[in-house]
Design an enzyme around this catalytic site. Structure first.
Site, mmCIF file in Angstrom:
data_model
loop_
_atom_site.group_PDB
_atom_site.id
_atom_site.type_symbol
_atom_site.label_atom_id
_atom_site.label_comp_id
_atom_site.label_asym_id
_atom_site.label_seq_id
_atom_site.Cartn_x
_atom_site.Cartn_y
_atom_site.Cartn_z
ATOM 1 C CE LYS A 97 -0.723 -0.107 5.013
ATOM 2 N NZ LYS A 97 -1.526 -0.918 6.019
ATOM 3 C CG MET A 124 9.015 23.874 1.162
ATOM 4 S SD MET A 124 8.104 25.062 0.115
ATOM 5 C CE MET A 124 7.056 25.837 1.357
ATOM 6 C CE1 TYR A 163 12.092 31.764 6.612
ATOM 7 C CE2 TYR A 163 12.597 29.471 6.152
ATOM 8 C CZ TYR A 163 12.036 30.792 5.737
ATOM 9 O OH TYR A 163 11.682 30.952 4.340
ATOM 10 N NE ARG A 180 -7.329 0.158 10.288
ATOM 11 C CZ ARG A 180 -6.006 0.174 9.881
ATOM 12 N NH1 ARG A 180 -5.070 1.158 10.068
ATOM 13 N NH2 ARG A 180 -5.678 -0.901 9.209
HETATM 14 C C1 LIG Z 1 -0.959 -1.728 6.647
HETATM 15 C C2 LIG Z 1 -1.393 -2.884 6.877
HETATM 16 C C3 LIG Z 1 -0.714 -4.302 7.384
HETATM 17 C C4 LIG Z 1 0.765 -4.135 7.031
HETATM 18 O O1 LIG Z 1 1.121 -3.579 8.618
HETATM 19 P P1 LIG Z 1 2.861 -3.466 8.755
HETATM 20 O O2 LIG Z 1 2.534 -3.068 10.241
HETATM 21 O O3 LIG Z 1 3.341 -2.584 8.012
HETATM 22 O O4 LIG Z 1 3.266 -4.784 8.604
HETATM 23 C C5 LIG Z 1 -1.121 -5.733 7.084
HETATM 24 N N1 LIG Z 1 -2.813 -5.634 7.009
HETATM 25 C C6 LIG Z 1 -3.479 -4.454 7.089
HETATM 26 C C7 LIG Z 1 -4.903 -4.516 7.197
HETATM 27 C C8 LIG Z 1 -2.793 -3.161 7.206
HETATM 28 O O5 LIG Z 1 -3.518 -2.308 7.118
#
Ligand SMILES: *Cc1c(COP(=O)(O)O)cnc(C)c1O
Length: 347
Positions: free
Chosen positions: A35, A293, A245, A130
């Site tokens: 992801k 930045m 800054y 969730r």
């Molecule tokens: C992001 C996620 C993972 C992977 O989690 P990590 O902690 O990065 O290994 C696995 N299952 C779900 C549902 C996730 O949202």
């Protein structure tokens, strides 16, 4: 000229995947979570390297990410989508052979209407609140579950990075209880943290993400990213002069300050300013003044010679160390890495 040079060690990602795979029995399949563009490291090269290493099952958050992976790795692998069968994404599931992890009764109903007979998985809520269906929702679609014919039933742990947290065993028990009423198919409960909790949590399939990319809680992971920032200019600063800054840093000794080409617009979070350093080899050069930045100022007074670039991520200052300096987690450092870097992939 690009700003920094981000080197991504694909061999380290593969080695981390194999190391996590080796923590589970041979009967347990190790998937790979890609992801957010493989945690910011680019799903194309990362997906290809993992597939070449033997990964057969991938997990995306969004259908679009699944499409990008499919285009990079071809037709063979299974690609699950955590957000499930979302409205507006329908055509991608057929066209790119994506498998939704259905997480509501509404998604299940729409999937059966549109794509009955296609592969799907079910996502259950075992206590994180969730994503996923709760027991009552599952009961309300009990009659449709044979037609859905899920190939994977999964849930996600909220506290797996804290091995002693009582929610781990509570979620394990809740998930185990929920699946007894469901068809016999592969089960999955663990991301990186869950793999490290031990075999009770492994079931049939694991879903590591951060561990592949070199982050905690997989503390034995091989570091994956190196980030080198070119020095644009170096200047002497006299005692009492300020840098940056807000004039937030004032020289207490005659100093030499190097200005490097990256800043918070490149994911180098402003809050890390006073706590992080840049490196040349093993030599630490503290950040002084505020992170801007596009620029960071660094105290290089103690160096015999100022190098052409300084590293902000390396084997010493890993994503977790930098995250700690900024009050965040390695996941956020990785996924914030900007697109102004030149990226180099090492096999
Ligand atoms: C992001 C996620 C993972 C992977 O989690 P990590 O902690 O990065 O290994 C696995 N299952 C779900 C549902 C996730 O949202």
């Amino acid at each position: 000229m690009p700003g920094g040079l981000l080197t991504i060690d694909l061999a380290a990602i593969v080695s981390n995947w194999r190391a996590l795979d080796a923590k589970t029995a041979d009967t347990v399949e190790t998937g790979a979570v890609i992801k957010a563009d493989s945690y910011g490291l680019d799903v194309g090269p990362v997906g290809q390297a993992l597939q070449n290493a033997g990964a057969k099952t991938f997990f995306a958050a969004l259908a679009d990410e699944g499409v990008a992976l499919r285009q990079a790795i071809g037709p063979t692998a299974r690609i699950f989508v955590f957000s499930g069968y979302m409205q507006g994404d329908e055509s991608a599931f057929g066209e790119f052979a994506l498998t939704p992890l259905l997480n509501s009764t509404d998604q299940a109903a729409r999937f059966l209407t549109d794509r009955k007979g296609a592969a799907c998985g079910l996502q259950l809520d075992s206590g994180m609140n969730r994503l996923g269906m709760e027991s009552a929702e599952l009961a309300s679609i009990a009659a449709q579950i044979p037609a859905l014919n899920p190939i994977l039933i999964m849930s996600h742990l909220a506290c797996a990075d804290e091995p002693k947290h009582p929610q781990n065993t509570a979620q394990l028990a809740a998930f185990t209880e929920m699946v007894t009423k469901l068809p016999d198919c592969n089960r999955s409960l663990s991301a990186t943290g869950g793999i490290l909790l031990g075999s009770d949590y492994h079931m049939d399939m694991t879903r590591p993400g951060i561990g592949l990319y070199g982050g905690a809680p997989f503390i034995d992971a091989r570091p994956v990213v190196t980030l080198s920032l070119p020095v644009i200019q170096t200047r002497p600063v006299a005692v009492g002069e300020s840098v940056g800054y807000g004039a937030a840093w004032i020289a207490k000794r005659p100093s030499v300050i190097a200005t490097v080409a990256a800043g918070y617009a490149d994911g180098l979070i402003r809050a890390m300013g006073p706590n992080a350093s840049l490196y040349t080899g093993d030599t630490r050069c503290p950040i002084v003044g505020r992170v801007s930045m596009d620029l960071i100022t660094v105290d290089v007074t103690d160096l015999a010679k100022v190098p052409a670039s300084l590293d902000i991520l390396n084997a010493t200052q890993t994503v977790d160390v930098l995250a700690k300096a900024a009050g965040t987690i390695g996941y956020e450092i990785l996924t914030s890495l900007g697109n102004r870097y030149k990226r180099v992939y090492k096999d």
